[in-house]
Design a protein around this motif. Structure first.
Motif, PDB file in Angstrom:
ATOM      1  N   ALA A  46      38.452  44.582  45.502  1.00 31.46           N
ATOM      2  CA  ALA A  46      38.121  44.269  44.108  1.00 31.46           C
ATOM      3  C   ALA A  46      38.424  45.457  43.199  1.00 31.46           C
ATOM      4  CB  ALA A  46      36.651  43.882  43.999  1.00 31.46           C
ATOM      5  N   ILE A  47      38.145  46.655  43.651  1.00 35.95           N
ATOM      6  CA  ILE A  47      38.443  47.844  42.850  1.00 35.95           C
ATOM      7  C   ILE A  47      39.950  47.995  42.678  1.00 35.95           C
ATOM      8  CG2 ILE A  47      38.269  50.365  42.762  1.00 35.95           C
ATOM      9  CD1 ILE A  47      35.609  50.065  44.302  1.00 35.95           C
ATOM     10  N   ASP A  48      40.709  47.780  43.742  1.00 41.28           N
ATOM     11  CA  ASP A  48      42.179  47.834  43.641  1.00 41.28           C
ATOM     12  C   ASP A  48      42.686  46.830  42.603  1.00 41.28           C
ATOM     13  OD1 ASP A  48      42.398  49.794  45.583  1.00 41.28           O
ATOM     14  OD2 ASP A  48      42.686  48.359  47.220  1.00 41.28           O
ATOM     15  N   LYS A  49      42.101  45.648  42.602  1.00 42.81           N
ATOM     16  CA  LYS A  49      42.512  44.613  41.648  1.00 42.81           C
ATOM     17  C   LYS A  49      42.207  45.050  40.216  1.00 42.81           C
ATOM     18  CE  LYS A  49      43.907  40.251  40.996  1.00 42.81           C
ATOM     19  NZ  LYS A  49      45.254  39.762  41.392  1.00 42.81           N
ATOM     20  N   ALA A  50      41.035  45.648  40.017  1.00 39.23           N
ATOM     21  CA  ALA A  50      40.662  46.119  38.678  1.00 39.23           C
ATOM     22  C   ALA A  50      41.594  47.224  38.195  1.00 39.23           C
ATOM     23  CB  ALA A  50      39.218  46.617  38.684  1.00 39.23           C
ATOM     24  N   LEU A  51      42.183  47.975  39.131  1.00 41.85           N
ATOM     25  CA  LEU A  51      43.060  49.090  38.783  1.00 41.85           C
ATOM     26  C   LEU A  51      44.535  48.701  38.772  1.00 41.85           C
ATOM     27  CD1 LEU A  51      41.270  51.969  40.716  1.00 41.85           C
ATOM     28  CD2 LEU A  51      41.381  51.652  38.238  1.00 41.85           C
ATOM     29  N   SER A  52      44.806  47.417  38.722  1.00 40.30           N
ATOM     30  CA  SER A  52      46.195  46.976  38.601  1.00 40.30           C
ATOM     31  C   SER A  52      46.803  47.548  37.327  1.00 40.30           C
ATOM     32  CB  SER A  52      46.269  45.448  38.564  1.00 40.30           C
ATOM     33  OG  SER A  52      45.806  44.896  39.774  1.00 40.30           O
ATOM     34  N   LEU A  53      48.039  47.997  37.424  1.00 36.06           N
ATOM     35  CA  LEU A  53      48.677  48.630  36.271  1.00 36.06           C
ATOM     36  C   LEU A  53      48.888  47.630  35.134  1.00 36.06           C
ATOM     37  CD1 LEU A  53      49.845  51.283  35.217  1.00 36.06           C
ATOM     38  CD2 LEU A  53      52.054  50.614  36.196  1.00 36.06           C
ATOM     39  N   ARG A  54      49.319  46.429  35.459  1.00 37.42           N
ATOM     40  CA  ARG A  54      49.570  45.415  34.436  1.00 37.42           C
ATOM     41  C   ARG A  54      48.258  44.716  34.078  1.00 37.42           C
ATOM     42  NH1 ARG A  54      54.386  41.508  35.771  1.00 37.42           N
ATOM     43  NH2 ARG A  54      52.873  40.848  37.356  1.00 37.42           N
ATOM     44  N   PRO A  55      47.944  44.586  32.794  1.00 33.01           N
ATOM     45  CA  PRO A  55      46.678  43.969  32.385  1.00 33.01           C
ATOM     46  C   PRO A  55      46.482  42.567  32.952  1.00 33.01           C
ATOM     47  CG  PRO A  55      47.691  45.066  30.512  1.00 33.01           C
ATOM     48  CD  PRO A  55      48.694  45.110  31.638  1.00 33.01           C
ATOM     49  N   GLU A  56      47.543  41.793  33.033  1.00 34.69           N
ATOM     50  CA  GLU A  56      47.406  40.398  33.492  1.00 34.69           C
ATOM     51  C   GLU A  56      47.078  40.289  34.975  1.00 34.69           C
ATOM     52  OE1 GLU A  56      51.938  41.265  33.159  1.00 34.69           O
ATOM     53  OE2 GLU A  56      50.067  41.793  32.121  1.00 34.69           O
ATOM     54  N   ASP A  57      47.261  41.378  35.717  1.00 35.50           N
ATOM     55  CA  ASP A  57      46.959  41.353  37.155  1.00 35.50           C
ATOM     56  C   ASP A  57      45.503  41.713  37.455  1.00 35.50           C
ATOM     57  OD1 ASP A  57      49.574  40.658  37.699  1.00 35.50           O
ATOM     58  OD2 ASP A  57      50.225  42.734  38.042  1.00 35.50           O
ATOM     59  N   ARG A  58      44.777  42.172  36.445  1.00 39.53           N
ATOM     60  CA  ARG A  58      43.381  42.540  36.652  1.00 39.53           C
ATOM     61  C   ARG A  58      42.462  41.338  36.432  1.00 39.53           C
ATOM     62  NH1 ARG A  58      43.960  46.778  32.000  1.00 39.53           N
ATOM     63  NH2 ARG A  58      45.896  47.791  32.726  1.00 39.53           N
ATOM     64  N   PRO A  59      41.202  41.427  36.884  1.00 39.45           N
ATOM     65  CA  PRO A  59      40.217  40.422  36.455  1.00 39.45           C
ATOM     66  C   PRO A  59      40.172  40.409  34.930  1.00 39.45           C
ATOM     67  CG  PRO A  59      39.303  41.813  38.190  1.00 39.45           C
ATOM     68  CD  PRO A  59      40.602  42.439  37.777  1.00 39.45           C
ATOM     69  N   GLN A  60      40.123  39.237  34.347  1.00 37.30           N
ATOM     70  CA  GLN A  60      40.197  39.136  32.888  1.00 37.30           C
ATOM     71  C   GLN A  60      38.839  39.230  32.224  1.00 37.30           C
ATOM     72  OE1 GLN A  60      43.567  38.762  31.197  1.00 37.30           O
ATOM     73  NE2 GLN A  60      43.625  39.818  33.184  1.00 37.30           N
ATOM     74  N   VAL A  61      37.772  38.935  32.955  1.00 38.57           N
ATOM     75  CA  VAL A  61      36.417  39.019  32.417  1.00 38.57           C
ATOM     76  C   VAL A  61      35.511  39.598  33.496  1.00 38.57           C
ATOM     77  CG1 VAL A  61      36.671  37.122  30.753  1.00 38.57           C
ATOM     78  CG2 VAL A  61      35.926  36.643  33.084  1.00 38.57           C
ATOM     79  N   ILE A  62      34.342  40.074  33.074  1.00 37.32           N
ATOM     80  CA  ILE A  62      33.398  40.696  34.000  1.00 37.32           C
ATOM     81  C   ILE A  62      32.953  39.713  35.077  1.00 37.32           C
ATOM     82  CG2 ILE A  62      31.013  41.533  34.174  1.00 37.32           C
ATOM     83  CD1 ILE A  62      32.872  43.708  33.358  1.00 37.32           C
ATOM     84  N   ASP A  63      32.737  38.453  34.726  1.00 41.80           N
ATOM     85  CA  ASP A  63      32.305  37.463  35.723  1.00 41.80           C
ATOM     86  C   ASP A  63      33.323  37.341  36.856  1.00 41.80           C
ATOM     87  OD1 ASP A  63      30.060  37.011  34.261  1.00 41.80           O
ATOM     88  OD2 ASP A  63      30.667  35.071  33.454  1.00 41.80           O
TER      89      ASP A  63
END
Length: 501
Positions: free
Chosen positions: A270-287
């Motif tokens: 989950a942390i790796d996903k949050a640190l994706s370089l491209r904004p669209e690859d990250r979780p979009q909301v806190i939920d």
């Protein structure tokens, strides 16, 4: 003369008075503001005062006003000041255990001030440096729900924090976090001064914060990247590589591949996903981020779900303080020393899901540390918003025009009222020193010390009560169940409780 803080020559001196507020100590300072511990003589409590003081643009004059370093800084100073005002207004809308609680706001000395609740713990950065052995996955998972709840509250109102980092998260003695220091003034100044890179924290700012005209690219995913960088630092001891460098050559090594011992794969992934370089690859909301972490979304939203819909703090201006002679200032400080000097740290209490808030005794050297209690002092006569301070040395250039934000703030002030005839002063009630949050179900009634309380919960079911020192019995009565909790309040604090049946 008042005592000058030699470590921060731009700070107001110890003993300086804003009407009932007296500066006692400088507890934080950085490039954009100074934070003081102060004593409220009227309500006999410790508070914090945050001053807008961008040291690259302004200096402290001998009469304690701010003076610009040059006329060319006028527009930038005013833009940052307006953002500081907006931040105060925003925080005053929220009534959330993990968001900074604003008590008062006023203008003076050609700048602006924010009086806040005093949280005397330490920053997450200091805690990590001093006690790294306590941080593990279990500790992180206890930290996240209230922190997620605070960030979610901001995002749902359409705002971003933009500066989440280890030194902007205050940790109280029982480890409940409080989110500090929005990056609003910093962002406005950087936009006008072409110093964006120097304003951002390397490793914590995503790529979209480095680009020009980037507001359209920023969103909740921007704060989620910074939060991922906080977790990355807690786990491996350093933030991820700077995002600008990653955009050229991405050398980030996923935590799921590094597999630091003691941490589960879902957390690392989950942390790796949050640190994706491209904004669209990250979780979009806190939920969505919470789901990746395998945290219950209801837990994130409910544990500190007292949202912005709950009544917040009105922004009211403190009247312009009169000039105080040197003799009178010495006298005030002497009287202050003879009084009890504030209230100590928070007390432990069985809390909802093992979390409650108390005030500890430390202090911090954060950029904009934060801090005090939940009661509003009576409003003094409103003051107009300041114009940008004059440059030093002074010249005959006209002062900048008052901004729309100035007029908007002035319009929120209550009208002056006639003073009634003097009467014998009644005995003041004990100060309210505790904010107690708890959840109610439809149809529940509340008794405090056997007295019925008229309390209306927010849409998410949470209510907040303010209590004085003493022993209290809280009872929640439903149709077929009675829940109670005894509270012994002898120190200030903010508690999140769940009375047992």
């Amino acid at each position: 003369m008042p005592e000058i803080d030699n470590k921060n020559p731009n700070a107001l001196p110890i003993g300086y008075r804003f009407n009932e507020f007296e500066i006692q100590e400088v507890i934080g300072g950085g490039g954009f503001g100074i934070v003081y511990r102060a004593w409220d003589h009227q309500l006999q409590r410790t508070i914090a005062i945050k001053e807008y003081m961008p040291s690259s643009l302004a200096v402290r004059n001998e009469d304690y006003t701010l003076g610009l370093r040059g006329e060319r800084f006028s527009k930038t100073f005013q833009a940052g000041l307006n953002s500081f005002i907006k931040e105060a207004r925003l925080l005053a809308r929220f009534n959330h255990p993990s968001l900074l609680h604003v008590i008062r706001f006023w203008v003076q000395n050609d700048t602006a001030y924010m009086g806040t609740q005093f949280y005397s713990g330490t920053t997450l950065k200091n805690l990590y440096q001093q006690q790294p052995e306590i941080i593990n996955e279990e500790w992180i998972r206890r930290l996240l729900p209230p922190l997620f709840g605070a960030i979610n509250t901001i995002h749902r109102e359409g705002y971003l924090h933009r500066d989440i980092s280890l030194d902007n998260i205050q940790i109280q003695e029982n480890f409940l976090p409080v989110l500090l220091d929005f990056g609003s003034a910093r962002k406005e100044i950087s936009n006008l001064s072409d110093e964006t890179e120097t304003m951002l924290k390397p490793g914590f700012a995503p790529i979209e914060q480095y680009t020009e005209n980037n507001d359209g690219d920023q969103g909740p995913w921007t704060d989620i990247y910074a939060l991922g960088a906080v977790l990355h630092t807690l786990i491996v001891g350093s933030p991820p590589p700077v995002s600008v460098v990653r955009s050229i050559e991405d050398v980030y090594q996923p935590l799921a591949e590094r597999r630091p011992p003691g941490y589960s794969l879902p957390l690392l992934t989950a942390i790796d996903k949050a640190l994706s370089l491209r904004p669209e690859d990250r979780p979009q909301v806190i939920d969505e981020f919470a789901q990746l972490l395998e945290l219950s979304v209801s837990e994130v939203n409910d544990i500190v779900g007292a949202s912005s819909r709950m009544p917040g703090t009105m922004l009211v201006a403190v009247g312009q303080a009169e000039k105080v002679s040197e003799t009178e200032q010495k006298k005030q400080r002497l009287l202050g020393w003879l009084k009890p000097l504030g209230i100590g740290a928070g007390m432990a209490l069985a809390a909802f899901v093992g979390v409650m808030v108390g005030l500890s005794q430390g202090k911090d050297d954060t950029d904009d540390g934060s801090l005090a209690l939940a009661n509003n002092a009576p409003a003094a006569q409103p003051q107009p918003m300041p114009r940008a301070p004059a440059a030093r040395p002074a010249n005959d250039a006209p002062a900048p025009a008052q901004t729309a934000a100035d007029d908007a703030l002035a319009s929120t002030q209550p009208p002056a009222q006639e003073q009634p005839a003097a009467e014998p002063e009644p005995v003041a009630p004990p100060p309210l020193i505790a904010r107690v949050y708890f959840k109610l179900s439809p149809g529940d009634s509340v008794l405090l010390n056997d007295d019925s309380q008229a309390i209306t919960p927010d849409g998410n079911g949470f209510v907040v009560m303010q209590l004085p020192a003493g022993q209290h019995q809280l009872t929640i009565q439903s149709q077929n169940k009675r829940r109670q909790q005894s509270l012994i309040i002898d120190k200030p604090g903010t508690w999140l409780i769940n009375p047992a049946g």
